[in-house]
Design an enzyme around this catalytic site. Structure first.
Site, PDB file in Angstrom:
ATOM      1  N   THR A 165       0.837  -1.198   0.000  1.00 55.45           N
ATOM      2  CA  THR A 165       0.000   0.000   0.000  1.00 55.45           C
ATOM      3  C   THR A 165       0.874   1.250   0.000  1.00 55.45           C
ATOM      4  O   THR A 165       1.975   1.230   0.530  1.00 55.45           O
ATOM      5  CB  THR A 165      -0.833  -0.065   1.291  1.00 55.45           C
ATOM      6  OG1 THR A 165      -1.549  -1.280   1.293  1.00 55.45           O
ATOM      7  CG2 THR A 165      -1.771   1.100   1.449  1.00 55.45           C
ATOM      8  N   ARG A 193     -12.755  -9.188  -1.799  1.00 52.39           N
ATOM      9  CA  ARG A 193     -12.263  -8.871  -0.448  1.00 52.39           C
ATOM     10  C   ARG A 193     -11.940  -7.370  -0.369  1.00 52.39           C
ATOM     11  O   ARG A 193     -11.397  -6.781  -1.294  1.00 52.39           O
ATOM     12  CB  ARG A 193     -11.013  -9.706  -0.177  1.00 52.39           C
ATOM     13  CG  ARG A 193     -10.311  -9.414   1.148  1.00 52.39           C
ATOM     14  CD  ARG A 193      -9.051  -8.616   0.915  1.00 52.39           C
ATOM     15  NE  ARG A 193      -8.325  -8.337   2.149  1.00 52.39           N
ATOM     16  CZ  ARG A 193      -7.337  -7.468   2.224  1.00 52.39           C
ATOM     17  NH1 ARG A 193      -6.961  -6.806   1.151  1.00 52.39           N
ATOM     18  NH2 ARG A 193      -6.736  -7.241   3.350  1.00 52.39           N
ATOM     19  N   SER A 195     -10.193  -4.030   1.303  1.00 50.48           N
ATOM     20  CA  SER A 195      -8.998  -3.609   2.034  1.00 50.48           C
ATOM     21  C   SER A 195      -9.360  -2.656   3.185  1.00 50.48           C
ATOM     22  O   SER A 195     -10.419  -2.038   3.187  1.00 50.48           O
ATOM     23  CB  SER A 195      -8.090  -2.914   1.040  1.00 50.48           C
ATOM     24  OG  SER A 195      -7.176  -2.102   1.692  1.00 50.48           O
ATOM     25  N   ASP A 196      -8.441  -2.527   4.113  1.00 52.99           N
ATOM     26  CA  ASP A 196      -8.629  -1.583   5.231  1.00 52.99           C
ATOM     27  C   ASP A 196      -8.498  -0.120   4.802  1.00 52.99           C
ATOM     28  O   ASP A 196      -8.939   0.785   5.522  1.00 52.99           O
ATOM     29  CB  ASP A 196      -7.566  -1.828   6.315  1.00 52.99           C
ATOM     30  CG  ASP A 196      -6.170  -1.605   5.738  1.00 52.99           C
ATOM     31  OD1 ASP A 196      -5.725  -2.447   4.942  1.00 52.99           O
ATOM     32  OD2 ASP A 196      -5.559  -0.555   6.035  1.00 52.99           O
ATOM     33  N   GLY A 215      -0.136  -2.878   5.459  1.00 56.30           N
ATOM     34  CA  GLY A 215       0.087  -4.229   5.987  1.00 56.30           C
ATOM     35  C   GLY A 215      -1.181  -5.050   5.839  1.00 56.30           C
ATOM     36  O   GLY A 215      -2.030  -4.758   4.996  1.00 56.30           O
ATOM     37  N   GLY A 217      -4.615  -6.039   6.006  1.00 63.23           N
ATOM     38  CA  GLY A 217      -5.798  -5.221   6.250  1.00 63.23           C
ATOM     39  C   GLY A 217      -6.718  -5.762   7.327  1.00 63.23           C
ATOM     40  O   GLY A 217      -7.288  -4.997   8.105  1.00 63.23           O
TER      41      GLY A 217
HETATM   42  N1  GLY Z   1      -3.435  -2.883   3.691  1.00 63.48           N
HETATM   43  C1  GLY Z   1      -3.802  -3.330   2.413  1.00 63.48           C
HETATM   44  C2  GLY Z   1      -4.687  -4.478   2.430  1.00 63.48           C
HETATM   45  O1  GLY Z   1      -4.666  -5.303   3.319  1.00 63.48           O
HETATM   46  O2  GLY Z   1      -5.454  -4.598   1.512  1.00 63.48           O
END
Ligand code: GLY
Length: 296
Positions: A165, A193, A195-196, A215, A217
């Site tokens: 990221t 899915r 992401s955070d 990292g 998510g």
């Molecule tokens: N931090 C990015 C993800 O996990 O998608």
């Protein structure tokens, strides 16, 4: 695994190019990513000196990182298990405390531009089909973010979480904070899915602090990383103490993530529980620059 912090004069620009997963990145890869971040931070400093607005500089930095295929955002994003790229980006203005983002963006190079466009919308986080409709409406060019190297990784069924990221934070001379994050996701994950990065766990800015996480998510969301750091600062903790406390909690839970953070007072933090993270923090003063290793 590392945590570093300090305090610089505003304007401050902080960038990260991702904390990766638990597979260590080579020193050469970190050095190359750091060189790119240093160049982007220097250009951003020049733009701020020319009175370009901080929100424009934020997007300039995110676009530059999305255009660099060594990062997992925009061009060079990781493919999900079904071979499609679905990108996530978010921005937040600390002075208005307004969050906006896109989830599952396809067929474009700069999801951050859409995330920023949504700052003024009354529907501020969009997934499909809203993302595609908005992209066509505002004339975002259709383009494939898939590079040969990411395709080869996917064909070889590389499951290692890449999570590279990118993130950008700005503190202006008048004390305004901005945050932005853009990602291609974890790589080889279940189609759809999320992401955070387009949640307040991955990206947050207020009048107190700005944070961009990177990292795994799912772990970032479980620990509400960005919101937790911001709340600690809002409740009176200085950023250094808040960051060390959050880092200790992450270590205790064997987490694989990292962040960059800036407080309203010019304190900054760069931390990762993964083996490596590329980052740059640049302040206004002479010699005010901190970064991951630029030469291996
Ligand atoms: N931090 C990015 C993800 O996990 O998608």
């Amino acid at each position: 695994m590392r945590i570093v912090d300090g305090s610089f004069a505003a304007p401050i620009i902080a960038l990260h190019g991702g904390a990766g997963g638990q597979d260590p990145k080579s020193p050469d890869a970190i050095a190359s990513a750091t060189m790119s971040l240093l160049a982007i931070a220097a250009a951003a400093k020049g733009l701020l000196a020319k009175n370009v607005s901080a929100s424009e500089v934020l997007i300039h930095c995110l676009k530059a990182m999305e255009a660099d295929p060594q990062f997992n955002a925009g061009l060079g994003s990781a493919l999900q298990a079904d071979g499609h790229v679905r990108m996530t980006a978010a921005v937040m203005s600390g002075s208005t405390q307004t969050f906006s983002g896109v989830i599952g963006a396809t067929d474009m190079l700069h999801p951050s531009v859409l995330a920023n466009h949504l700052q003024k919308s009354d529907s501020r986080v969009l997934s499909s089909p809203g993302v595609e409709l908005l992209a066509r409406q505002i004339g975002i060019p259709v383009a494939s973010p898939i590079t040969q190297s990411r395709l080869t990784q996917w064909v070889d069924k590389v499951k290692a979480a890449s999570c590279d990221t990118v993130g950008c934070l700005i503190l202006t001379t008048d004390g305004k904070l901005y945050a932005g994050t853009s990602t291609g996701g974890r790589g080889f994950e279940t189609p759809g899915r999320v992401s955070d990065s387009a949640t307040v766990a991955g990206t947050y800015a207020s009048a107190f602090a700005a944070i961009s996480a990177t990292g795994v998510g799912e772990q970032i969301i479980d620990d509400a990383v960005a919101a937790r750091l911001e709340t600690r600062c809002r409740d009176g903790m200085n950023l250094g103490t808040a960051a060390h406390k959050t880092f200790a909690e992450a270590q205790a839970r064997s987490r694989s993530y990292g962040w960059i953070a800036i407080s309203k007072n010019g304190e900054w933090s760069a931390a990762h529980t993964t083996p490596a993270m590329s980052y740059v923090v640049q302040g206004a003063g002479e010699g005010e620059i901190a970064s991951s290793k630029a030469k291996s």
